[in-house]
Each structure stands twice: as C-alpha cells, then as structure tokens.
Design an enzyme around this catalytic site. Structure first.
Site, PDB file in Angstrom:
ATOM      1  N   TYR A  57     -60.227  -2.595 -24.279  1.00  0.00           N
ATOM      2  CA  TYR A  57     -60.989  -4.442 -24.370  1.00  0.00           C
ATOM      3  C   TYR A  57     -59.738  -5.045 -23.390  1.00  0.00           C
ATOM      4  O   TYR A  57     -58.734  -4.374 -22.504  1.00  0.00           O
ATOM      5  CB  TYR A  57     -59.560  -4.640 -25.628  1.00  0.00           C
ATOM      6  CG  TYR A  57     -60.410  -4.097 -26.791  1.00  0.00           C
ATOM      7  CD1 TYR A  57     -61.967  -3.199 -27.037  1.00  0.00           C
ATOM      8  CD2 TYR A  57     -59.663  -3.287 -27.408  1.00  0.00           C
ATOM      9  CE1 TYR A  57     -62.857  -3.278 -27.856  1.00  0.00           C
ATOM     10  CE2 TYR A  57     -60.060  -2.604 -28.732  1.00  0.00           C
ATOM     11  CZ  TYR A  57     -62.130  -2.599 -28.889  1.00  0.00           C
ATOM     12  OH  TYR A  57     -62.164  -1.901 -29.466  1.00  0.00           O
TER      13      TYR A  57
ATOM     14  N   LYS B 259     -36.521  -0.940 -50.857  1.00  0.00           N
ATOM     15  CA  LYS B 259     -37.805  -2.196 -50.086  1.00  0.00           C
ATOM     16  C   LYS B 259     -38.949  -1.867 -49.407  1.00  0.00           C
ATOM     17  O   LYS B 259     -37.758  -0.599 -48.440  1.00  0.00           O
ATOM     18  CB  LYS B 259     -37.061  -3.240 -50.489  1.00  0.00           C
ATOM     19  CG  LYS B 259     -36.251  -3.519 -49.264  1.00  0.00           C
ATOM     20  CD  LYS B 259     -35.706  -5.115 -48.832  1.00  0.00           C
ATOM     21  CE  LYS B 259     -34.649  -5.148 -46.947  1.00  0.00           C
ATOM     22  NZ  LYS B 259     -33.959  -6.648 -47.641  1.00  0.00           N
TER      23      LYS B 259
ATOM     24  N   ARG C 147     -31.242 -19.255 -47.110  1.00  0.00           N
ATOM     25  CA  ARG C 147     -33.097 -18.682 -47.577  1.00  0.00           C
ATOM     26  C   ARG C 147     -33.383 -18.659 -49.207  1.00  0.00           C
ATOM     27  O   ARG C 147     -33.946 -19.455 -49.433  1.00  0.00           O
ATOM     28  CB  ARG C 147     -32.879 -17.290 -47.199  1.00  0.00           C
ATOM     29  CG  ARG C 147     -34.470 -16.326 -47.496  1.00  0.00           C
ATOM     30  CD  ARG C 147     -34.640 -15.466 -46.421  1.00  0.00           C
ATOM     31  NE  ARG C 147     -33.433 -14.422 -46.955  1.00  0.00           N
ATOM     32  CZ  ARG C 147     -33.248 -12.898 -46.576  1.00  0.00           C
ATOM     33  NH1 ARG C 147     -33.773 -12.406 -45.649  1.00  0.00           N
ATOM     34  NH2 ARG C 147     -32.443 -12.148 -47.195  1.00  0.00           N
TER      35      ARG C 147
ATOM     36  N   MET D  17     -56.976  -1.223 -32.020  1.00  0.00           N
ATOM     37  CA  MET D  17     -56.247  -1.324 -33.686  1.00  0.00           C
ATOM     38  C   MET D  17     -56.382   0.163 -34.332  1.00  0.00           C
ATOM     39  O   MET D  17     -54.899   0.267 -35.341  1.00  0.00           O
ATOM     40  CB  MET D  17     -57.492  -1.923 -34.761  1.00  0.00           C
ATOM     41  CG  MET D  17     -57.446  -1.706 -35.844  1.00  0.00           C
ATOM     42  SD  MET D  17     -58.440  -2.772 -36.632  1.00  0.00           S
ATOM     43  CE  MET D  17     -59.146  -3.585 -36.513  1.00  0.00           C
TER      44      MET D  17
HETATM   45  C1  LIG Z   1     -32.524  -6.542 -47.180  1.00  0.00           C
HETATM   46  C2  LIG Z   1     -31.063  -6.979 -47.517  1.00  0.00           C
HETATM   47  C3  LIG Z   1     -30.471  -5.096 -47.618  1.00  0.00           C
HETATM   48  C4  LIG Z   1     -29.926  -4.756 -46.780  1.00  0.00           C
HETATM   49  O1  LIG Z   1     -30.075  -4.944 -45.693  1.00  0.00           O
HETATM   50  P1  LIG Z   1     -29.852  -3.937 -44.218  1.00  0.00           P
HETATM   51  O2  LIG Z   1     -28.866  -4.684 -43.663  1.00  0.00           O
HETATM   52  O3  LIG Z   1     -30.894  -3.035 -44.043  1.00  0.00           O
HETATM   53  O4  LIG Z   1     -28.489  -2.614 -44.662  1.00  0.00           O
HETATM   54  C5  LIG Z   1     -29.186  -5.945 -48.354  1.00  0.00           C
HETATM   55  N1  LIG Z   1     -28.839  -7.300 -49.424  1.00  0.00           N
HETATM   56  C6  LIG Z   1     -30.377  -8.104 -49.170  1.00  0.00           C
HETATM   57  C7  LIG Z   1     -30.604  -8.983 -49.896  1.00  0.00           C
HETATM   58  C8  LIG Z   1     -31.519  -7.305 -48.554  1.00  0.00           C
HETATM   59  O5  LIG Z   1     -32.296  -8.439 -48.328  1.00  0.00           O
END
Ligand SMILES: *Cc1c(COP(=O)(O)O)cnc(C)c1O
Length: 368
Positions: free
Chosen positions: A264, A38, A136, A313
């Site tokens: 700045y 991701k 969550r 930036m």
């Molecule tokens: C991002 C994520 C992971 C990976 O976690 P790491 O700590 O980077 O290994 C695993 N499961 C879920 C549901 C996540 O959102």
C-alpha cells in the site's frame, strides 16, 4: 515438532511448567501463588493454560474482566478466580458463578454488599484493592473508615483478601518508590485488618515484584508474564522459557527489479533486484503497523528477513533476497531465533503487548 502449514501460535506446556517451577522456587513454603490468566492467558489459551496451572499447583487464578472468569467456570474450572476489574452491572453474575470480585471504590463496595444481601449470601469472599501509588484502581487512605463501617454492618461479605499493585517493580531506579508502596500497603492493610476478626490474604507482588522484592511477598503473589516466559530483565529472561512461538509459512515469493514498489502507498521501493516473500498475518493478527518498514525482522531458515513496506491487515512482506526459501517455507515471527521481547523492542513496545494481541483467528496448537 510437526511442520506447520498455516499461521500458528505454538503453546508449549513444558515451558509453562518450567516457568511455574522457577517462580515457585522464589517463594517460601507458605506463600500462595495466584496465576494470572487475563487477556486470553496473555494471548495463549486460558482454559488449557488455566487447567495446567492448577495441575501444577496454582492456588488461585486471576483475570481482568467478568467474562474472562465466566468462560473459565463454564469450561469446568472450579478454583477460586479473582476478577481484578469487575463491572458493577455484573455483580449478580459474579455471585452466580462463584467468582471473587476485587472491590476498589466506595460505590462498588456498597453495591456489592447490596447485591450479596439481596441474595442472602453469608460471608461471600471479596478482595479489597488499595491504591498505594499506582493511581489506577483502589481505595484511598481516607476511605478506610468507610470500609470498616460498611463491613461491620453486614454478614453478607467477607474480606478474603487485601491487595495492591506495584507501579515499577521491574525498575531498579524506582526502588524507593516501590518500598514506599510496600510501606503504604502495610499501614493501610493493617488498619483494615485490625478491625476485622480474621486474617485475610494479603498480596502485592506481580512477577517482577516476586523476583526483586522477596520482603513483599505477604501471603500470596500474583504472577502473569513470568509464567509465559518473560521477566522484564535479560538475566531473568535467560532463566525462563517462552511459552508461545508464533510461526507462519510463505504464501508467495516475488522477484523485484530496481524501482519496483511493495504494498500500500508504495511504501517500499526496491533499490536493487530482490526477492520478497508474502506472509499470511497482518495487523488484524496482532502484527501492528509499528513493525512496518524494516523496524524489525522475522526468521527464515535461521536468517533474519526484514519486514518491508507497511504491514497490511492480513499480510505483510519481507525481504528474502539471498535466503534459500520457497512457497511453504516456515517463518518464525518469535520463537527459537528471537523472543517476543526482542521482536517487541525493535518496534518500541514490550513482550506483554506483542503476546496479548495475537488475534483469536490465529490457530493455537498445544505442545504437551
Ligand atoms: C496483570 C496484573 C498482574 C500480573 O502482572 P505481571 O507483571 O504480568 O506478573 C498482577 N496484578 C494485577 C493487579 C494485574 O493487573
């Protein structure tokens, strides 16, 4: 390594292989590995990294959002891809691209079954996400009867997996809480499985979970940060190799007199004669303003050069007084001299945030 001429994120695939082997060595032979790619594969290059991880033996890929998964499919990746946080509005597209949704609420389950039935799907794979304490995403214990009833009434979907997420797997002080999550996961998932006539893949552990809770590996583990070279603990970091190195070159050198200001709002005032260098990356590249004003340093010819003034930036300035350098000299933000974790810590954040926010305009160079 070739000399760089612009801001560059070097992505080292040998380090990725090393980390994959290291994490795999903690798994029993039958435990599958889901590689999390991701957020642009934690800021790297999801297609290159995803393909490499499959070549190394990853069983499954995972992303957070639909578009990330679709991009991988369009790049020719055929492995199963779990989407942790799919949008209901994209369920049709998810099926079109043969992606696996995480289903985490009653509404999402109803809607996905509805879409799958309309498309006359048979046993379309889904993973059920359970809330075991993170609060969550995930079904609550009181949803279990609903889930079982819905599943019993349809042939369009099949529970391929059941999973949950640990809140504090990296924190030894939260061991009791993690063990409670593990217990909740066992109880809740067994309740669902008892009403199915097959055994879905169960998965709970992220990187720190893999390393700290071998008893919680179940059928599959999900690893992200460890693959990229960080393990949330100094002893583990010592075993892993950071995949990404962020480098740039000096754009210009300035010579200041006492009382001259930099940047700045004149945030920095020279208290003596000094030499500064301007670098070609800023907060739009992921070097956030929190790093401003001496909080942290970058490395020039092996020496730490503190950041001075506020990060702009597209650029920021560093103190290179007494450091031998010139226009074009290479500078390391993180890499051999300091890790992204060290760089992050100085500004009160974590490696995850630093590496995932490197902007897409930063050139990526793959090192085989
Ligand atoms: C991002 C994520 C992971 C990976 O976690 P790491 O700590 O980077 O290994 C695993 N499961 C879920 C549901 C996540 O959102």
């Amino acid at each position: 390594m070739s000399k760089i001429r612009q801001t560059t994120l070097e992505i080292n695939l040998q380090s990725l292989s090393h980390n994959f082997q290291y994490l795999s060595s903690h798994l029993s032979k039958n435990t599958k590995l889901m590689a999390v790619v991701k957020a642009f594969s934690y800021g790297n290059n999801p297609v290159v990294i995803g393909k490499k991880l499959i070549e190394l033996g990853a069983d499954y890929l995972a992303v957070a959002y639909d578009t990330e998964a679709i991009d991988l499919r369009l790049a020719g990746i055929k492995k199963p891809i779990l989407i942790f946080h799919p949008y209901a509005v994209n369920f049709e597209k998810i099926i079109e691209h043969q992606l696996t949704p995480s289903i985490f609420s009653k509404k999402k389950l109803e809607r996905f079954i509805d879409v799958a039935e309309k498309q006359q799907q048979k046993a379309y794979p889904i993973h059920l996400k359970l809330n075991t304490g993170f609060n969550r995403l995930g079904f609550e214990p009181e949803n279990l009867d609903f889930i079982s009833e819905k599943l019993a009434q349809t042939e369009a979907v099949k529970v391929e997996g059941i999973f949950s997420h640990l809140a504090a797997s990296q924190d030894p002080q939260e061991r009791d809480f993690t063990l409670l999550q593990l217990k909740n996961f066992k109880v809740l998932s067994e309740n669902i499985i008892n009403k199915l006539n097959h055994n879905p893949l169960r998965h709970l552990c992220n990187t720190s979970g893999i390393l700290n809770y071998p008893e919680a590996h179940f059928d599959m583990v999900r690893t992200g940060i460890g693959l990229y070279g960080y393990g949330n603990a100094a002893e583990i970091d010592a075993q892993l190799k950071p995949v990404g190195s962020l480098k740039t070159v000096i754009s210009q050198i300035h010579h200041l007199e006492e009382g001259d200001s930099v940047g700045y709002n004149r945030r920095f005032i020279a208290s003596k004669k000094m030499q500064t260098a301007t670098l070609s990356l800023g907060y739009a590249d992921g070097i956030h303003r929190h790093y401003s004003n001496g909080k942290t340093a970058v490395f020039v010819n092996g020496k730490p050069a503190p950041i001075i003034g506020d990060i702009c930036m597209d650029m920021f300035m560093i103190d290179v007084t007494n450091i031998n350098c010139e226009e074009g000299t290479e500078v390391t933000i993180f890499g051999a001299e300091q890790s992204a974790e060290d760089f992050a810590k100085a500004a009160g954040t974590i490696s995850y945030e630093v590496i995932t926010t490197i902007a897409h305009r930063v050139k990526r160079v793959i090192i085989e």
